[in-house]
Design a protein around this motif. Sequence first.
Motif: not given
Length: 192
Positions: A119-123, A179-183
């Motif tokens: 899963x990738x997360x983009x704020x 506020x950071x992108x994550x995986x």
Amino acid sequence: MANENRLGKKITTLREAHHLTTQDLADRCSCDVGVIEALEAGEVPPSLAPLIKLTRALGVRLGTLMDDDESFGPAYIDADQMEEVERIKSLQTARDAGDLSYFSLAAGRPSRHMDPFIITVTPNGEATHKLDSHEGEEWLYGMEGCIEIEYGNDTFVLHPGESIYYDSIVPHQVRAHEGQNAKFLACVYTPF
């Protein structure tokens, strides 16, 4: 790969196979009938908690809605195929969690008890927090960036190389951290 509203068509097919109206299904899974109608029409991005409630009400596993292939062998995905793994865009735990994109790691393996995803997360800048719950368990492993897991009254920050395992019946939300992108790697178990 074109989406063509496969998810909505599968929900409609399963609902009609059970001879249920959209209102009947909404009553069975404690969802708003408008949400079910919008999901079937492909008008709204699906959210994980309502999808799990729908699958329980329809007597199928979450993977049944997400997969196309009906083979029963192993679901093997090598490193070259990782870029091609089917992506379910905007499957979210909540609007304010950021944009979550799910990459299924078991597509093609029906009747499974676990659903593994990258899963990738983009704020997305939303400020409120809505917790959801569903039957089952979840395991998350941080790969890149940090995510926040609000679990009941506690909040955990998952860094790369860290993991968390929890009962998903407790209200929770997975979201972008600061506020950071994550995986991250996730495995969701839903009892049947």
